[in-house]
Scaffold this active site. Structure first.
Site, PDB file in Angstrom:
ATOM      1  N   ASP A  15      39.747  58.809 -15.010  1.00 25.01           N
ATOM      2  CA  ASP A  15      40.642  57.877 -14.505  1.00 25.01           C
ATOM      3  C   ASP A  15      40.568  57.197 -13.210  1.00 25.01           C
ATOM      4  O   ASP A  15      41.510  56.418 -12.964  1.00 25.01           O
ATOM      5  CB  ASP A  15      42.158  57.950 -15.331  1.00 25.01           C
ATOM      6  N   ASP A 432      16.681  24.149 -17.697  1.00 24.72           N
ATOM      7  CA  ASP A 432      15.677  23.608 -19.081  1.00 24.72           C
ATOM      8  C   ASP A 432      16.398  22.231 -19.540  1.00 24.72           C
ATOM      9  O   ASP A 432      17.684  22.263 -19.268  1.00 24.72           O
ATOM     10  CB  ASP A 432      15.366  24.646 -19.917  1.00 24.72           C
ATOM     11  N   THR A 434      15.846  20.650 -23.082  1.00 22.46           N
ATOM     12  CA  THR A 434      16.290  20.527 -24.356  1.00 22.46           C
ATOM     13  C   THR A 434      17.018  22.047 -24.977  1.00 22.46           C
ATOM     14  O   THR A 434      16.303  23.272 -24.653  1.00 22.46           O
ATOM     15  CB  THR A 434      15.011  20.743 -25.347  1.00 22.46           C
ATOM     16  N   ASP A 629      16.679  28.730 -22.467  1.00 18.76           N
ATOM     17  CA  ASP A 629      16.926  29.444 -23.568  1.00 18.76           C
ATOM     18  C   ASP A 629      16.498  30.886 -23.836  1.00 18.76           C
ATOM     19  O   ASP A 629      16.714  31.265 -24.990  1.00 18.76           O
ATOM     20  CB  ASP A 629      16.444  28.461 -24.963  1.00 18.76           C
TER      21      ASP A 629
END
Length: 734
Positions: A15, A432, A434, A629
């Protein structure tokens, strides 16, 4: 040459930064270990190994420090022999009080899992016990002053014994200057100079500080792992016309499931039947429900709206979008950022330096100037506590982990702290077109009517395109459906290769195709040709409709910018970034979209051209991010300083680039850059808090204004403040 393997462990009770440092040092000392990555906030340990050892050996080494490590996945096929107490399986982990080295319990270690109420874990119980012992010592001291000192020593030992045991094990494992060791020296030293009451109080305050660290770390950890709870435990499977309920984790790919209105979707899949609005906010952060129909993709954990859906499962439970997001964020948290690596290196010298300064404070004034030994030993012990490095070491990873978690909940995935830091440095972004700046599919933008109403032109064109899967045909059919038109049936339909389509509708011979093909069948007036040319100049594709060989109308279509593209790009420009569009599309279309969005355009590019342009921008001095993409832009994504993939959770989008935007919103790129900048500001604040408090208390301690109590508060208090400040990054991103 041995093949490098890796295995990831879940570590219970880790922790704080001190925990991570001890585990890192201890595991690195094992034979065959080549690299170790520890994430406090994720509670994970990733070990890269040459294969000469096994997971049980690593578990034993971690167990000696007082932590419980269990393999988290099957990233390697290391064998795990049965432990000496006969336990095997489940990664060598045994439920109960025994461990792989045959010892019982956790060696007195008080670090327990942070799940559940704080008082239910070992850490909480030890803190409560130490507090009660301290209160009892005060009561006995008031009632029987003669036994006050032994009572406080006994109260101190309640908390100090497990701390000292951890210090001893850490020293054996290669970490002699642990916070537990500093605490042990300070407490024993205080007893020697007759400050038993303060020693007991300091140990109790130290335990409270550790408890608060554990609670804060648990909250940070829950920020991302709570995503997993979004996936339902069961699913309704359709088999042979019957519906039965099965565990969601057992769903194989290809199974057909039924999702009722209002239910959470239990697996990634594709809709086979039905249409509905889907609330994707839990996965992508999309604020409004998204309409989905047949063939559309849906994600596990999202909520079905108002209609039943039949869905074919496309990913097993371990590979669904949420599971991959959680896994990616945990891996990212294990990859240290440059700032974090610098702080780690600094702390290796900082802590021994603090011990040396504390020794000088305790020894030099009495030896050289005849000052009182008790007074300056006391001050030296206080300096030891002030110098504990926990707050400094946790300052960076806590902020980065919180930011990665917050980003993931919004659908912004970054592969590590280095990427998160690097986004702040971007000075240019190449997009990009498209599917990134645009929707990736054409839309009807204009309907021209020559001798009949626009609705009639669209209705007849839709009749000709019914049944076609061509993108332009789908655009016409979608617009007709949106306008609520009743599409008539067509007969004698024929596709004319490269020209268009013809059919008979309502007794009329119709043709829909390119202006060139239409001109071959019917003369076109100068007015019609001028209108077509104007639409082409705007980057639109035009289809002409002929009815009985006479021009009846025209339909223009274009891949339109995303709804948020303009505002998203404006936010990036306002942040000082240069924006350029790199596209392989024709120049007219690209210029038209670029004009609408107000950005620089480079068109008709091959993939290698995009890569070359990225390099040119870098040589001009820009730090360049590439947004695409993740499929066609791989060379440019790799060449950029930061590659950002846009896509709805596909494997390529998650694996190709340095970062991924699940929902595909252009505005999310600006949010990602802003998150990076806010995170770095948060880190700077954390470092200032950590070092600033220590500097103040160091001066006041040497001046005799503050003592042991404020010293331990300077450490644990700073650690808690730093962690809480980092947790501010978990707030929803807007």
């Amino acid at each position: 040459m041995n093949e490098t393997r890796q295995i990831r462990f879940r570590v219970a009770g880790m922790d704080c930064a001190s925990c991570a440092s001890k585990i890192d040092t201890a595991v690195r000392r094992l034979p065959g270990v080549s690299d170790v990555s520890v994430s406090v906030t994720a509670g994970t340990l990733l070990v890269r190994h040459d294969g000469s050892g096994d997971a049980a050996t690593i578990r034993k080494q971690v167990s000696r420090l007082g932590y419980d490590a269990t393999p988290a996945d099957d990233t390697t096929a290391w064998s795990e022999p049965a432990s000496p107490d006969g336990c095997a399986g489940n990664g060598g982990h045994c439920h109960g009080d025994h461990h792989a080295d045959g010892t019982a319990g956790l060696h007195g270690h008080d670090h327990g899992p942070t799940e559940g109420p704080w008082w239910a874990g070992r850490k909480g119980r030890l803190t409560i016990t130490a507090g009660l012992a301290l209160a009892l010592a005060y009561a006995l001291g008031l009632a029987f002053p003669a036994i006050a000192s032994p009572a406080f020593i006994a109260a101190m030992l309640v908390g100090l014994v497990p701390i000292a045991r951890r210090a001893f094990m850490a020293a054996r494992a290669g970490t002699p200057f642990s916070i537990e060791m500093l605490m042990t020296i300070a407490a024993i030293g205080a007893v020697i100079i007759n400050a038993a009451e303060e020693a007991a109080a300091v140990v109790f305050l130290f335990l409270i500080g550790e408890l608060l660290e554990g609670v804060a770390a648990g909250k940070a950890r829950a920020g991302i792992t709570s995503l997993a709870a979004l996936v339902p435990k069961t699913a309704l499977v359709e088999e042979a016309g019957r519906i039965r309920e099965v565990p969601a984790e057992t769903l194989p790919v290809g199974t057909v499931i039924l999702v009722r209105p209002g239910d959470r979707i239990s697996a990634d899949g594709v809709i086979l039947e039905g249409e509905s609005t889907i609330d994707e906010a839990p996965v992508t952060g999309e604020s409004t429900p998204v309409y989905k129909s047949v063939e559309d993709t849906v994600f596990a954990g999202t909520v079905n709206g108002d209609a039943a859906l039949r869905i074919r499962v496309t990913a097993a439970a371990a590979d669904n979008t949420i599971a991959r997001v959680v896994r990616l964020v945990e891996e990212a948290q294990e990859a240290k950022a440059p700032t974090e690596r610098f702080i780690d290196r600094f702390s290796r010298y900082y802590t021994p330096g603090v011990v040396a300064v504390a020794a000088l404070v305790a020894i030099v004034p009495p030896l050289l100037f005849g000052a009182g030994w008790s007074e300056w030993i006391y001050k030296g012990l206080a300096v030891l506590l002030i110098g504990c490095p926990c707050a400094l070491v946790i300052s960076t990873p806590a902020a980065i982990a919180a930011a990665l978690s917050a980003g993931a909940r919004r659908g912004l995935l970054m592969k590590g702290g280095a990427v998160l830091e690097g986004l702040r440095e971007l000075t240019a972004l190449a997009f990009d077109k498209t599917g990134t700046l645009t929707q990736g599919r054409p839309k009807v933008t204009d309907i021209l009517a020559f001798d009949r109403p626009e609705a009639e032109v669209l209705r007849l064109a839709a009749a000709l395109e019914t049944g076609s899967s061509h993108p332009l045909a789908l655009a016409i059919l979608e617009r007709a459906a949106t306008d609520g038109l009743s599409v008539p049936a067509a007969s004698d339909a024929r596709a004319l290769g490269g020209k268009g389509v013809s059919a008979t509708v309502d007794g009329k011979d119709l043709f829909l195709g390119s202006p060139k093909a239409a001109a071959e069948q019917s003369p076109l007036s100068g007015e019609i040709l001028a209108a077509v040319a104007a639409l082409n100049d705007e980057g639109k594709t035009v289809s002409l409709l002929l009815a009985d060989n006479l021009p009846a109308g025209a339909i223009a279509m274009r891949d339109e910018p995303r709804a948020d593209a303009a505002t998203g790009l404006k936010a990036l420009k306002n942040a000082g970034l240069r924006i350029v569009m790199l596209t392989g599309d024709n120049a007219a279309t690209a210029r038209a979209v670029g004009s609408v969005l107000g950005i620089e355009v480079r068109a008709e590019l091959m993939p290698e051209d995009k890569q070359r342009i990225i390099g040119e921008m870098q040589r001009e001095g820009f730090v360049v991010g590439k947004v695409g993409d993740g499929i066609n832009d791989a060379p440019a994504l790799a060449a950029a300083d930061i590659g950002i993939a846009m896509g709805g959770g596909t494997d390529v989008a998650l694996e190709t680039a340095d970062a991924a935007i699940l929902h595909g919103r252009v505005g999310d790129v600006a949010l990602m850059v802003d998150l990076s900048r806010r995170t770095m500001r948060n880190i700077a604040q954390n470092i200032t808090i950590a070092l600033g408090l220590k500097a103040v208390f160091l001066v006041t301690t040497i001046a005799g204004i503050t003592g042991l109590w404020p010293a331990i508060l300077a450490d644990t208090g700073a650690t808690v403040l730093v962690t809480l400040n980092a947790l501010r990054l978990l707030r929803p991103i807007r």
